[in-house]
Design an enzyme around this catalytic site. Structure first.
Site, PDB file in Angstrom:
ATOM      1  N   LYS A  35      -7.732  37.514 -38.887  1.00 16.91           N
ATOM      2  CA  LYS A  35      -8.348  38.244 -38.757  1.00 16.91           C
ATOM      3  C   LYS A  35      -7.932  39.225 -38.158  1.00 16.91           C
ATOM      4  O   LYS A  35      -6.288  39.520 -37.787  1.00 16.91           O
ATOM      5  CB  LYS A  35      -9.060  37.191 -37.109  1.00 16.91           C
ATOM      6  CG  LYS A  35      -8.023  36.896 -36.093  1.00 16.91           C
ATOM      7  CD  LYS A  35      -9.049  35.426 -35.365  1.00 16.91           C
ATOM      8  CE  LYS A  35      -8.375  35.167 -34.552  1.00 16.91           C
ATOM      9  NZ  LYS A  35      -8.668  34.615 -33.512  1.00 16.91           N
ATOM     10  N   TYR A 244       6.575  59.648 -14.733  1.00 16.50           N
ATOM     11  CA  TYR A 244       5.467  59.728 -14.039  1.00 16.50           C
ATOM     12  C   TYR A 244       4.909  59.258 -12.608  1.00 16.50           C
ATOM     13  O   TYR A 244       5.991  58.146 -12.641  1.00 16.50           O
ATOM     14  CB  TYR A 244       4.018  59.648 -14.417  1.00 16.50           C
ATOM     15  CG  TYR A 244       3.450  60.809 -15.326  1.00 16.50           C
ATOM     16  CD1 TYR A 244       3.223  62.372 -14.667  1.00 16.50           C
ATOM     17  CD2 TYR A 244       3.571  60.401 -16.619  1.00 16.50           C
ATOM     18  CE1 TYR A 244       2.649  63.157 -16.226  1.00 16.50           C
ATOM     19  CE2 TYR A 244       2.843  61.293 -17.670  1.00 16.50           C
ATOM     20  CZ  TYR A 244       2.770  62.738 -17.149  1.00 16.50           C
ATOM     21  OH  TYR A 244       2.049  63.302 -17.501  1.00 16.50           O
TER      22      TYR A 244
END
Length: 349
Positions: A35, A244
């Site tokens: 899956k 950042y």
């Protein structure tokens, strides 16, 4: 080239399947869970490789995945759908010859109204409270359902990766209570259940994460390597910040490498200031926040900075990286993004 390279060893996936097949009782069929596009590694390539290794039962999450997988696999192997027969799935199930794992009386009615002679399986809830019929619902439809010849009756363990957890024995007992005496093949175990021992194996096992090198299968061969190119190296002095939010500050003079990958590539921000990258077997700390397209790494201790650093490699598998990010290996694998240059070794193209 500024694109990171994701190398996938299909032969290692096949070797892991064979090892889990050997770990299963010798009378047990071993399937394969592919899956989420084969846990992010290309379900078609993975499934063809495993079919060549001997797998004949494959499992996907939804019918749409099954349709795609059928095109890759051809007509032979069985493709089982965990979500069952949802409204709108009939054409896909019939056209791709999928086997839905029926999860409710409603799905059972839908299946037999739309496809009365089409193969199906049954999924039972033995305590996970996620998918499958609960005991009362199963009792109400069992006689009819079993009379139609299901291909499989299955359930799923909630805590198989914790061998001592009381839920394992409780779910095993409940599965026996709900299914003992039936002649239909039964399945309870994925990777973790296989490792719990023969009592959990029944007639079919369904390994998933262990195929791809993840826990709890500690003996798994490594499957993926993620090598991220260095775009730039710069000197930093003590007290300078990186990235950042100025969340990383140099404690001494050193060097920072900027690498070409970020959260747009599935490298989640939770690993900021926590994860390691590797130059061979030498660990290099992630310095500062993960940004959209870039990572910054402290390479002050390297005599020579290589052209690329590895985030996934033999020194750091998916589970070790996941631990640094506060998540699980499944999320690391299935988040690996489409911008990587993917190189496949071995297996079946």
């Amino acid at each position: 080239m500024a694109t990171a390279t994701l190398s996938i060893d299909l032969d290692a996936i096949a070797a892991n399947w064979r090892a889990l097949d050997r770990a299963s009782n010798r009378r047990v069929a071993t399937g394969a869970v592919v899956k989420a596009d084969g846990y992010g590694l290309d379900a078609g390539r993975v499934a063809r490789t495993l079919a060549q290794a001997g797998a004949r039962q494959f499992f996907v999450a939804v019918a749409e995945e099954g349709v795609t997988l059928r095109k890759a696999l051809g007509p032979g192997p069985a493709i089982n759908v965990f979500s069952g027969h949802m409204e709108g799935d009939t054409q896909a199930i019939a056209g791709a010859r999928l086997t839905p794992m029926i999860n409710s009386a409603e799905q059972l009615a839908r299946h037999f109204e739309a496809l009365p002679r089409h193969p199906f399986g049954i999924q039972l809830d033995t305590g996970m409270n996620r998918l499958g019929m609960e005991a009362d619902e199963w009792a109400a439809v069992a006689e009819f359902a079993l009379g139609q010849g299901p291909k499989l009756v299955m359930s799923h363990l909630a805590c198989a990766d914790e061998p001592g957890h009381a839920a394992n024995a409780a779910q095993l007992a409940e599965f026996h209570r709900l299914t003992d005496g039936i002649t239909v093949p039964r399945s309870l175990s994925a990777t973790g259940g296989i490792l719990l021992g023969e009592a959990y194996h029944f007639d079919m096992t369904r390994p998933g994460i262990g195929l791809y090198g993840g826990a709890p299968f500690g003996a798994a061969e490594p499957v993926v390597r993620l090598s991220i190119p260095v775009v730039q190296v710069r000197a930093v002095t003590a007290g300078e910040s990186v990235g950042y939010g100025c969340s990383w500050v140099a404690q001494s003079d050193g060097a920072i490498a900027t690498l070409s990958a970020g959260y747009a590539d599935g490298l989640i921000r939770a690993m900021s200031n926590r994860a390691m990258l590797y130059a061979g077997d030498v660990a290099c700390p992630l310095a500062g926040r993960v940004s959209m397209d870039l990572l910054t790494v402290d390479v002050s201790h390297l005599d020579e900075v290589p052209e690329a650093l590895d985030l996934l490699c033999p020194a750091q598998g998916v589970d070790r990286l996941a631990e640094a990010a506060g998540t699980i290996g499944y999320e690391i694998l299935t988040s690996l993004g489409p911008r990587y240059a993917r190189h496949y070794a071995g297996g079946v193209a």
